[in-house]
Design an enzyme around this catalytic site. Sequence first.
Site, PDB file in Angstrom:
ATOM      1  N   ASP A 168     -22.879 -14.358  44.591  1.00  0.00           N
ATOM      2  CA  ASP A 168     -22.989 -14.069  46.011  1.00  0.00           C
ATOM      3  C   ASP A 168     -24.446 -13.795  46.364  1.00  0.00           C
ATOM      4  O   ASP A 168     -25.252 -13.483  45.492  1.00  0.00           O
ATOM      5  CB  ASP A 168     -22.141 -12.832  46.358  1.00  0.00           C
ATOM      6  CG  ASP A 168     -20.663 -13.203  46.475  1.00  0.00           C
ATOM      7  OD1 ASP A 168     -20.368 -14.406  46.567  1.00  0.00           O
ATOM      8  OD2 ASP A 168     -19.827 -12.284  46.464  1.00  0.00           O
ATOM      9  N   LYS A 194     -23.495 -16.258  51.661  1.00  0.00           N
ATOM     10  CA  LYS A 194     -24.301 -16.571  52.860  1.00  0.00           C
ATOM     11  C   LYS A 194     -25.763 -16.300  52.527  1.00  0.00           C
ATOM     12  O   LYS A 194     -26.097 -15.232  52.028  1.00  0.00           O
ATOM     13  CB  LYS A 194     -23.889 -15.646  54.009  1.00  0.00           C
ATOM     14  CG  LYS A 194     -22.653 -16.093  54.709  1.00  0.00           C
ATOM     15  CD  LYS A 194     -22.518 -15.395  56.056  1.00  0.00           C
ATOM     16  CE  LYS A 194     -21.138 -15.650  56.625  1.00  0.00           C
ATOM     17  NZ  LYS A 194     -20.259 -14.519  56.597  1.00  0.00           N
ATOM     18  N   MET A 245     -19.606  -2.787  55.868  1.00  0.00           N
ATOM     19  CA  MET A 245     -19.622  -3.960  56.754  1.00  0.00           C
ATOM     20  C   MET A 245     -19.500  -3.530  58.214  1.00  0.00           C
ATOM     21  O   MET A 245     -18.792  -4.176  58.996  1.00  0.00           O
ATOM     22  CB  MET A 245     -18.454  -4.903  56.410  1.00  0.00           C
ATOM     23  CG  MET A 245     -18.501  -5.404  54.992  1.00  0.00           C
ATOM     24  SD  MET A 245     -17.162  -6.514  54.615  1.00  0.00           S
ATOM     25  CE  MET A 245     -15.815  -5.379  54.419  1.00  0.00           C
TER      26      MET A 245
END
Length: 271
Positions: free
Chosen positions: A51, A72, A184
């Site tokens: 990741d 990402k 998050m």
Amino acid sequence: MIGFDSAHDRRGRPAAAQGRVALVGAGPGDPELLTRRGAMRLAQADLVLYDALVDVRVLDLAMSARRFCVGKRAGRPSVSQAAIIRLMIRAARRGQQVVRLKGGDPFVFGRGAEEALALSAADIPFEVVPGVTSAVAAAGLAGIPVTHRGTASAFLVLSGHAADTYEPLLRTFTPHSVTIVVMMGLRHVGHVAATLVAAGWASSTPAAVIAAASMPDATVETLTLGRLQRQRVRGHDGPVTVVIGDVVRLRTTLAPEAPEGASECGLRGVK
Ligand SMILES: C[S@@+](CC[C@H](N)C(=O)[O-])C[C@H]1O[C@@H](n2cnc3c(N)ncnc32)[C@H](O)[C@@H]1O
């Protein structure tokens, strides 16, 4: 099937004929917080799917592996979950040792269970190597224990995205009895704060906004629940965890010494 030591897969075929997948938690960032087992699996790997935010020094432990970022990065979309699972299964079926490397712990908001279930359904032998979750480590590194006798007897880790889940939960706790850890959630933390105040928490309750914990540009900002509710928390480059509760006060005594040049609200490199 969980574990590398088992000699056969679920259907009784020799596991050695098939490759294997290790779902490895990389910890919050600093390579020194990777587990020894995680380091071992990386050294044995043929393929590493990692990741974003995984430190390059962790990847360097996978000396003979092909490595692909599937998270990402720099505004580019991440590889889809289905594609990641396909890649793992295909490589394992070719007999490769695969490491799926995730930040923190693979089973804490890491979609690790989805991947483990898919591997299980495909009869791929796999192992989970737990990691140090930032849910606890971000606070700890900032001098904040998530539990403390007489102050907080439990802690709740929630995703800032999931208002439907956390709103009813936050209303059930006696105000100030637990520590709230928001992951998050930088864009949503104002709503978490408003929910707590509406549930009876004092606006003066301390909170800490911890960015890039364990990384060279880590910052810690302390503020109150009231401010968290009213003000948009400023942008941070790294990942952010917010800790809310009376345990935050302990930081004044337990925080590691700020190196020279750090401002009063930060540990290192405050922007
Ligand atoms: C998708 S979740 C993954 C959590 C991860 N599995 C774990 O156990 O730490 C990503 C969130 O973890 C938190 N996070 C991850 N690394 C962090 C760090 N070094 N410092 C502060 N928060 C971090 C942030 O809230 C970020 O938005």
